[in-house]
Scaffold this motif. Sequence first.
Motif, PDB file in Angstrom:
ATOM      1  N   CYS A 186       0.955  -1.275  -0.063  1.00 24.23           N
ATOM      2  CA  CYS A 186       0.109  -0.083   0.070  1.00 24.23           C
ATOM      3  C   CYS A 186       0.817   1.433  -0.184  1.00 24.23           C
ATOM      4  O   CYS A 186       1.953   1.287   0.553  1.00 24.23           O
ATOM      5  CB  CYS A 186      -0.707   0.135   1.363  1.00 24.23           C
ATOM      6  SG  CYS A 186      -2.288  -1.264   1.053  1.00 24.23           S
ATOM      7  N   ALA A 221       0.367   4.013   1.672  1.00 21.53           N
ATOM      8  CA  ALA A 221       0.375   4.323   2.996  1.00 21.53           C
ATOM      9  C   ALA A 221      -0.592   3.474   3.860  1.00 21.53           C
ATOM     10  O   ALA A 221      -1.554   2.689   3.149  1.00 21.53           O
ATOM     11  CB  ALA A 221      -0.506   5.852   2.980  1.00 21.53           C
ATOM     12  N   ILE A 222      -0.472   3.371   5.179  1.00 22.11           N
ATOM     13  CA  ILE A 222      -1.153   2.406   5.953  1.00 22.11           C
ATOM     14  C   ILE A 222      -2.384   3.291   6.393  1.00 22.11           C
ATOM     15  O   ILE A 222      -1.875   4.004   7.464  1.00 22.11           O
ATOM     16  CB  ILE A 222      -0.318   1.498   7.116  1.00 22.11           C
ATOM     17  CG1 ILE A 222       0.734   1.117   6.094  1.00 22.11           C
ATOM     18  CG2 ILE A 222      -1.142   1.066   7.832  1.00 22.11           C
ATOM     19  CD1 ILE A 222       0.475   0.145   5.237  1.00 22.11           C
ATOM     20  N   CYS A 223      -3.497   2.867   6.326  1.00 20.08           N
ATOM     21  CA  CYS A 223      -4.578   3.318   6.872  1.00 20.08           C
ATOM     22  C   CYS A 223      -4.730   3.133   8.443  1.00 20.08           C
ATOM     23  O   CYS A 223      -4.541   2.118   8.823  1.00 20.08           O
ATOM     24  CB  CYS A 223      -6.023   2.969   6.162  1.00 20.08           C
ATOM     25  SG  CYS A 223      -5.944   3.277   4.516  1.00 20.08           S
ATOM     26  N   TYR A 253      -6.989   2.367  10.266  1.00 24.39           N
ATOM     27  CA  TYR A 253      -8.015   1.274  10.764  1.00 24.39           C
ATOM     28  C   TYR A 253      -7.744   0.024  10.166  1.00 24.39           C
ATOM     29  O   TYR A 253      -8.571  -0.932  10.557  1.00 24.39           O
ATOM     30  CB  TYR A 253      -9.615   1.736  10.472  1.00 24.39           C
ATOM     31  CG  TYR A 253      -9.705   2.023   8.913  1.00 24.39           C
ATOM     32  CD1 TYR A 253     -10.166   0.779   8.041  1.00 24.39           C
ATOM     33  CD2 TYR A 253      -9.272   3.076   8.226  1.00 24.39           C
ATOM     34  CE1 TYR A 253     -10.126   0.843   6.728  1.00 24.39           C
ATOM     35  CE2 TYR A 253      -9.347   3.076   6.714  1.00 24.39           C
ATOM     36  CZ  TYR A 253      -9.902   1.842   6.194  1.00 24.39           C
ATOM     37  OH  TYR A 253     -10.076   2.102   4.635  1.00 24.39           O
ATOM     38  N   CYS A 254      -6.714  -0.034   9.475  1.00 27.88           N
ATOM     39  CA  CYS A 254      -6.774  -1.371   8.553  1.00 27.88           C
ATOM     40  C   CYS A 254      -5.869  -2.470   9.430  1.00 27.88           C
ATOM     41  O   CYS A 254      -4.782  -2.148   9.983  1.00 27.88           O
ATOM     42  CB  CYS A 254      -5.944  -0.943   7.456  1.00 27.88           C
ATOM     43  SG  CYS A 254      -5.553  -2.547   6.610  1.00 27.88           S
ATOM     44  N   PHE A 286      -5.454  -5.562   7.494  1.00 25.66           N
ATOM     45  CA  PHE A 286      -5.204  -6.412   6.578  1.00 25.66           C
ATOM     46  C   PHE A 286      -3.716  -6.851   6.616  1.00 25.66           C
ATOM     47  O   PHE A 286      -2.859  -6.136   7.244  1.00 25.66           O
ATOM     48  CB  PHE A 286      -5.601  -5.775   5.339  1.00 25.66           C
ATOM     49  CG  PHE A 286      -7.219  -5.664   4.976  1.00 25.66           C
ATOM     50  CD1 PHE A 286      -8.036  -6.799   5.247  1.00 25.66           C
ATOM     51  CD2 PHE A 286      -7.563  -4.813   4.604  1.00 25.66           C
ATOM     52  CE1 PHE A 286      -9.251  -6.776   5.299  1.00 25.66           C
ATOM     53  CE2 PHE A 286      -8.937  -4.220   4.580  1.00 25.66           C
ATOM     54  CZ  PHE A 286      -9.812  -5.378   4.694  1.00 25.66           C
ATOM     55  N   ARG A 317      -0.588  -6.321   4.978  1.00 21.32           N
ATOM     56  CA  ARG A 317       0.069  -5.561   4.065  1.00 21.32           C
ATOM     57  C   ARG A 317       0.991  -4.536   4.584  1.00 21.32           C
ATOM     58  O   ARG A 317       1.249  -4.723   5.984  1.00 21.32           O
ATOM     59  CB  ARG A 317      -1.184  -4.368   3.581  1.00 21.32           C
ATOM     60  CG  ARG A 317      -1.442  -3.236   4.610  1.00 21.32           C
ATOM     61  CD  ARG A 317      -2.265  -3.799   5.953  1.00 21.32           C
ATOM     62  NE  ARG A 317      -2.355  -2.970   6.961  1.00 21.32           N
ATOM     63  CZ  ARG A 317      -1.608  -2.593   7.951  1.00 21.32           C
ATOM     64  NH1 ARG A 317      -0.452  -3.319   8.132  1.00 21.32           N
ATOM     65  NH2 ARG A 317      -2.018  -1.874   8.969  1.00 21.32           N
ATOM     66  N   GLY A 333      -6.029  -7.335  -1.711  1.00 21.04           N
ATOM     67  CA  GLY A 333      -4.687  -6.726  -1.126  1.00 21.04           C
ATOM     68  C   GLY A 333      -5.252  -6.085   0.241  1.00 21.04           C
ATOM     69  O   GLY A 333      -6.302  -6.340   0.963  1.00 21.04           O
ATOM     70  N   GLY A 334      -4.207  -5.005   0.741  1.00 20.29           N
ATOM     71  CA  GLY A 334      -3.320  -4.427   0.199  1.00 20.29           C
ATOM     72  C   GLY A 334      -3.804  -3.500  -1.084  1.00 20.29           C
ATOM     73  O   GLY A 334      -5.150  -3.262  -1.130  1.00 20.29           O
ATOM     74  N   THR A 335      -3.042  -3.213  -2.048  1.00 17.64           N
ATOM     75  CA  THR A 335      -3.322  -2.310  -3.071  1.00 17.64           C
ATOM     76  C   THR A 335      -2.863  -2.912  -4.341  1.00 17.64           C
ATOM     77  O   THR A 335      -2.017  -2.552  -4.840  1.00 17.64           O
ATOM     78  CB  THR A 335      -2.746  -0.910  -2.897  1.00 17.64           C
ATOM     79  OG1 THR A 335      -3.366  -0.402  -1.541  1.00 17.64           O
ATOM     80  CG2 THR A 335      -3.600  -0.072  -3.982  1.00 17.64           C
ATOM     81  N   ASN A 361      -7.505   1.393  -5.533  1.00 17.16           N
ATOM     82  CA  ASN A 361      -7.523   2.269  -4.822  1.00 17.16           C
ATOM     83  C   ASN A 361      -7.661   3.844  -5.844  1.00 17.16           C
ATOM     84  O   ASN A 361      -6.868   3.753  -6.671  1.00 17.16           O
ATOM     85  CB  ASN A 361      -6.566   2.541  -3.829  1.00 17.16           C
ATOM     86  CG  ASN A 361      -6.818   1.807  -2.696  1.00 17.16           C
ATOM     87  OD1 ASN A 361      -7.761   0.925  -2.584  1.00 17.16           O
ATOM     88  ND2 ASN A 361      -5.817   1.860  -1.547  1.00 17.16           N
ATOM     89  N   ARG A 408      -7.392   7.998   4.471  1.00 20.50           N
ATOM     90  CA  ARG A 408      -7.360   7.544   3.201  1.00 20.50           C
ATOM     91  C   ARG A 408      -6.659   8.744   2.238  1.00 20.50           C
ATOM     92  O   ARG A 408      -6.620   9.843   2.626  1.00 20.50           O
ATOM     93  CB  ARG A 408      -8.590   7.474   2.555  1.00 20.50           C
ATOM     94  CG  ARG A 408      -9.583   6.359   3.274  1.00 20.50           C
ATOM     95  CD  ARG A 408      -8.785   5.153   3.095  1.00 20.50           C
ATOM     96  NE  ARG A 408      -8.800   4.623   1.686  1.00 20.50           N
ATOM     97  CZ  ARG A 408      -8.774   3.287   1.371  1.00 20.50           C
ATOM     98  NH1 ARG A 408      -8.968   2.205   2.221  1.00 20.50           N
ATOM     99  NH2 ARG A 408      -8.841   3.197  -0.045  1.00 20.50           N
TER     100      ARG A 408
END
Length: 379
Positions: free
Chosen positions: A12, A14-16, A18-19, A21, A23, A58-60, A93, A130
């Motif tokens: 990704c 950037a790392i959100c 709340y995430c 997953f 990644r 993903g991920g992205t 994204n 985001r």
Amino acid sequence: MDLGLYIHIPFCSAICNYCNFNRGLFDAALKERYVAALMREIAGSGDGAAADTIFFGGGTPSLLEPSEVAAIIGACRTAFAVTADAEITLEANPETVTAGRLAGFRAAGVNRLSYGVQSFRDDELQRLSRLHSASRAAEAFAMARAAGFDNVSLDLMMWLPQQSIAHWLESVDRLVDLAPDHASLYSLELYPNAPLREAMARSKWSLAPDDDAAEMYLEAMTRLDCAGYRQYEISNVAIPGRESRHNLKYWTDGEWLGFGCGASSTRRGVRWKNLSSTTEYIAAVAAGGHLQAERRELTARDALEEALFMGLRLAGGIDLNVVNLRYGVDVWALYGRELERFRDDGLLIYDGRLLRLSRAGMLLANEIMSLFLSSPVVD
Ligand code: SF4
């Protein structure tokens, strides 16, 4: 039923906040090594079986170059008998796409895009850290149509910090105006150490009460019904014929193979999961070593519980005659007394064959479905 092929892309930009997953931050050199490892894993797993879906998740995945996506799809086609009409989805994204990249993905064979939009309000997107704005999401959708994608899904998240019912419905209405072919609506789930929790405490952001969350869900579904979408799963709606064929494999007792770090597979009664760490995965592939971190044979009871648990997520419910034929279990005879209580409350519908949740029942799905767990009925 044909196989589904899942390809995990763990990078990704950037790392959100709340995430949760599997990644990590994008690193071009690591990505190149990872794609090479993926191709090798796919080539080594192929047995020519028919597969009718490929899903890049993903991920992205849209951080991959179109040429990399083409190469991975090519590896799948060499290793498996990918059907001519296969559904090939790429999660994307909005901030990662351009007209040129989208044309490249399309030429690579991708025929379905799934955009992580989450909200059409900039303040909400910023609280979620985001990278895109609401207008960028709409632009990315228009670019997908211009590039020839006639199967596009948009994801929204509800019950966000500071989100009112009216704010949420703004996003739903904006989605309806864009007219994607498919939409997924998820509630924000905050895992224990999510940085967003700290941001909420610091900024005094709160979540709407439970009753409002229920209204958000029910009103959104009503608006989507009116716009011609058909709900086919608790969190998913589609224009008829545009349901996600790949995700339906998870909900209908299907079989799939997952490639990449942390990817899970279910085939011939066995479930396994690859090593989660990207670097450990790459090293294990390079060494020709063991990729699986977990593996277990599904017992008859596992398989039955899962068929009931996943099947009830579907708006069409579960055909108990089919379950009886497949697993030799009369579900209503076993659970009917407890299920009756939910039926009396209008949460479950049973016509003697099909068992399904009403929309109100979908709000309490976990509570209802937990009935099927840990009951010592089959072994
Ligand atoms: S883009 Fe998606 S996968 Fe990546 S960090 Fe954000 S929520 Fe997680």
